[in-house]
Design an enzyme around this catalytic site. Structure first.
Site, mmCIF file in Angstrom:
data_model
loop_
_atom_site.group_PDB
_atom_site.id
_atom_site.type_symbol
_atom_site.label_atom_id
_atom_site.label_comp_id
_atom_site.label_asym_id
_atom_site.label_seq_id
_atom_site.Cartn_x
_atom_site.Cartn_y
_atom_site.Cartn_z
ATOM 1 N N LYS A 253 4.486 4.409 7.278
ATOM 2 C CA LYS A 253 4.643 5.735 6.561
ATOM 3 C C LYS A 253 5.406 6.703 6.997
ATOM 4 C CE LYS A 253 0.389 4.913 3.959
ATOM 5 N NZ LYS A 253 -0.679 5.104 3.685
ATOM 6 N N ARG A 288 -4.798 -1.327 7.851
ATOM 7 C CA ARG A 288 -3.974 -1.968 6.674
ATOM 8 C C ARG A 288 -2.474 -1.873 7.096
ATOM 9 N NH1 ARG A 288 -1.365 -0.065 2.211
ATOM 10 N NH2 ARG A 288 -1.752 -0.868 0.357
HETATM 11 N N1 PMM Z 1 -1.680 3.431 1.473
HETATM 12 C C1 PMM Z 1 -0.954 3.040 0.539
HETATM 13 C C2 PMM Z 1 -1.501 2.124 -0.397
HETATM 14 N N2 PMM Z 1 -2.847 1.898 -0.458
HETATM 15 N N3 PMM Z 1 -5.102 2.150 0.481
HETATM 16 C C3 PMM Z 1 -5.803 2.368 1.517
HETATM 17 N N4 PMM Z 1 -7.137 2.271 1.518
HETATM 18 N N5 PMM Z 1 -5.281 3.264 2.608
HETATM 19 C C4 PMM Z 1 -3.831 3.864 2.675
HETATM 20 O O1 PMM Z 1 -3.329 4.423 3.537
HETATM 21 C C5 PMM Z 1 -2.950 3.174 1.295
HETATM 22 C C6 PMM Z 1 -3.802 2.473 0.417
HETATM 23 C C7 PMM Z 1 0.558 3.189 0.195
HETATM 24 O O2 PMM Z 1 1.380 2.274 0.909
HETATM 25 P P1 PMM Z 1 2.073 1.192 0.528
HETATM 26 O O3 PMM Z 1 2.912 1.618 -0.824
HETATM 27 O O4 PMM Z 1 3.031 0.705 1.539
HETATM 28 O O5 PMM Z 1 1.149 -0.006 -0.066
#
Ligand code: PMM
Length: 312
Positions: A253, A288
């Site tokens: 991030k 995650r």
């Molecule tokens: N971040 C993203 C998408 N889904 N879900 C949860 N529970 N926590 C997060 O911090 C989160 C998420 C955005 O990241 P991506 O686009 O790399 O998937």
């Protein structure tokens, strides 16, 4: 009054510092739709984005065959859970309607449920009818980045299915989630985030979701500038004290880019490792990530160190 540190034996000091890393309220398991996930080891959740435009791996796995190959790779690297998402939260991403989201997700979820039956599947969606179809296709967990604010039907669907739910803190409408439009906080951003998340969890449980199926997530990067993301991570012990498993999504991030100066998200793996290990020490149990191998090894080693401290 207690002794000064200078008067304590080295053994006493190391016992005390080891206990800093054990979170008394952390539950032993997280209950999902058809199974129970043990939390005695850090749980690595591999990210599988079947979107043409995710912020860090956009487009690479939009084709179902490529997504499946990536899923097998993530599991071989040590992922305990796969989180499959078809709608990007990237600022400026084109919103996806429910039919399109289902069309991207369902073929992948069905194949994953058949080919990797031991791996619980999570669906990253904010829409009730998408979640319902995903649960039918075998998903065990619903991960809603709106924190169950956007679709009033979603919590009820989860309650009826008895699935695991991830309640993530965020603010605003879909297009603003991962922006700074709502990133204004007072003196204690982490306390504000906890107050809002508390309400979100209350609504989910009010719809009938059992507390042992809930995991909470402070929503790193969602309506949060780098300083806010660092503040919510630093305050994880107060969140973990609620007694729900705590998830963090720090992978690649922007705040990591700001701390390290690394511009390309795909090159933020080392910064991600630092954030994950810090989060483990502060009470997170679910991680995650895009880079599963790095997270698996780093978190297992960090946990082994803390466990050796706790045995003393
Ligand atoms: N971040 C993203 C998408 N889904 N879900 C949860 N529970 N926590 C997060 O911090 C989160 C998420 C955005 O990241 P991506 O686009 O790399 O998937």
């Amino acid at each position: 009054m207690g002794k000064r540190d200078a008067e304590r034996s080295p053994d006493e000091l190391s016992r005390r510092s080891a206990s800093l890393f054990s979170v008394p309220a952390a539950p032993a398991v997280w209950r999902l739709r058809t199974r129970v996930l043990p939390l005695d080891r850090p749980v690595v959740i591999g990210i599988l984005n079947v979107t043409p435009d995710s912020f860090s791996d956009g487009g690479r796995f939009a084709d179902p065959e490529a997504a499946l190959a990536q899923a097998h790779r993530l599991v071989a690297e040590g992922a305990d859970v796969l989180d499959v998402g078809a709608e990007s939260t990237r600022p400026g991403a084109v919103p996806v309607d429910a039919a399109e989201e289902r069309a991207r997700l369902l073929p992948v979820l069905r194949r994953l449920a058949a080919e990797l039956p031991a791996v619980p599947l999570s669906v990253d969606t904010t829409k009730g009818d998408v979640a319902a179809a995903a649960l039918d296709a075998g998903a065990e967990i619903v991960n809603d980045v709106s924190g169950f604010r956007h679709d009033p039907s979603l919590a009820q669907i989860c309650a009826d299915a008895g699935c695991g739910v991830i309640v993530m803190h965020s603010r605003g409408a879909a297009r603003d989630l991962a922006t700074f439009v709502h990133a204004s906080y007072g003196d204690d951003p982490a306390a504000e985030v906890r107050d809002e998340l508390r309400r979100q969890v209350g609504a989910v449980e009010g719809a009938g979701v059992a507390p042992e199926r809930v995991a909470v997530d402070p929503g790193v990067g969602f309506a949060k500038r780098a300083a806010h993301s660092l503040a919510v991570l630093a305050a994880l012990p107060a969140l973990a004290a609620w007694g729900y498993p705590v998830l963090v999504g720090v992978s690649r991030k922007r705040f990591i880019g700001e701390v390290t100066g690394v511009k390309d998200p795909a090159e933020r793996v080392h910064g991600t490792t630092g954030a994950n290990v810090a989060a483990l020490a502060l009470g997170a149990r679910l991680f995650r990530v895009h880079d599963v191998l790095a997270a698996r090894q780093a978190l297992d080693v960090a946990r082994a160190v803390f466990a050796a401290g706790e045995r003393r």
